[in-house]
Design an enzyme around this catalytic site. Sequence first.
Site, mmCIF file in Angstrom:
data_model
loop_
_atom_site.group_PDB
_atom_site.id
_atom_site.type_symbol
_atom_site.label_atom_id
_atom_site.label_comp_id
_atom_site.label_asym_id
_atom_site.label_seq_id
_atom_site.Cartn_x
_atom_site.Cartn_y
_atom_site.Cartn_z
ATOM 1 C CG ASN A 1 -1.961 -1.098 1.155
ATOM 2 O OD1 ASN A 1 -2.535 -1.348 0.096
ATOM 3 N ND2 ASN A 1 -2.200 -1.778 2.266
ATOM 4 C CD GLN B 1 2.921 3.833 3.030
ATOM 5 O OE1 GLN B 1 2.867 4.495 1.993
ATOM 6 N NE2 GLN B 1 4.065 3.488 3.599
ATOM 7 C CG HIS C 1 4.345 -2.176 5.399
ATOM 8 N ND1 HIS C 1 4.404 -0.811 5.588
ATOM 9 C CD2 HIS C 1 3.029 -2.475 5.291
ATOM 10 C CE1 HIS C 1 3.197 -0.315 5.602
ATOM 11 N NE2 HIS C 1 2.327 -1.293 5.412
HETATM 12 P P1 5GP Z 1 -0.657 -0.446 5.678
HETATM 13 O O1 5GP Z 1 -2.103 -0.101 5.806
HETATM 14 O O2 5GP Z 1 0.237 0.690 6.075
HETATM 15 O O3 5GP Z 1 -0.301 -1.054 4.352
HETATM 16 O O4 5GP Z 1 -0.421 -1.646 6.701
HETATM 17 C C1 5GP Z 1 0.047 -1.471 7.996
HETATM 18 C C2 5GP Z 1 -0.081 -2.811 8.674
HETATM 19 O O5 5GP Z 1 0.673 -2.792 9.861
HETATM 20 C C3 5GP Z 1 -1.523 -3.167 9.063
HETATM 21 O O6 5GP Z 1 -1.890 -4.401 8.466
HETATM 22 C C4 5GP Z 1 -1.461 -3.235 10.603
HETATM 23 O O7 5GP Z 1 -2.293 -4.246 11.137
HETATM 24 C C5 5GP Z 1 0.008 -3.496 10.855
HETATM 25 N N1 5GP Z 1 0.491 -2.985 12.134
HETATM 26 C C6 5GP Z 1 0.309 -1.726 12.610
HETATM 27 N N2 5GP Z 1 0.916 -1.600 13.798
HETATM 28 C C7 5GP Z 1 1.512 -2.791 14.064
HETATM 29 C C8 5GP Z 1 2.286 -3.273 15.168
HETATM 30 O O8 5GP Z 1 2.569 -2.577 16.140
HETATM 31 N N3 5GP Z 1 2.706 -4.561 15.102
HETATM 32 C C9 5GP Z 1 2.429 -5.371 14.030
HETATM 33 N N4 5GP Z 1 2.900 -6.626 14.086
HETATM 34 N N5 5GP Z 1 1.698 -4.944 12.984
HETATM 35 C C10 5GP Z 1 1.243 -3.679 13.002
#
Ligand code: 5GP
Length: 111
Positions: A84, A91, A97
Amino acid sequence: MDCIFCKIVNKEIPAAIVYEDDNILAFNDVAPQAPVHILVIPKEHVQGIADFDDSPVLGIMFAVMKKLAIEHGLDRTGYRIVVNQGQDAGQAVPHLHFHLLGGRKMTWPPG
Ligand code: 5GP
Ligand code: ZN
């Protein structure tokens, strides 16, 4: 730096780590969207894919994801790899990631 993934890299907050080397960390997503939901990140803090042109590390990240997919049996059933990037993609964490998702049937197109 006030970045949650940098804090995971620095072991300041815990995560279920499934792979680690000098440049890369992989850990289970805290709010899994599929039976297998692993985040694969460069240890270096970069905001997104546009800021990261380390081809060797990107290549290893994909090799790690393929290995993790095999370990979870996803090579037989299929899986999805997602980045994302930015606002329109939703994102939430501004540290690059890759999401490795699998273990259930997924829909296309994404919402
Ligand atoms: P994005 O929406 O930025 O692509 O995804 C961020 C991801 O990070 C989400 O799926 C969310 O659940 C995960 N995430 C956010 N904070 C943490 C955390 O403190 N630990 C872990 N293991 N995952 C996290
Ligand atoms: Zn970071």
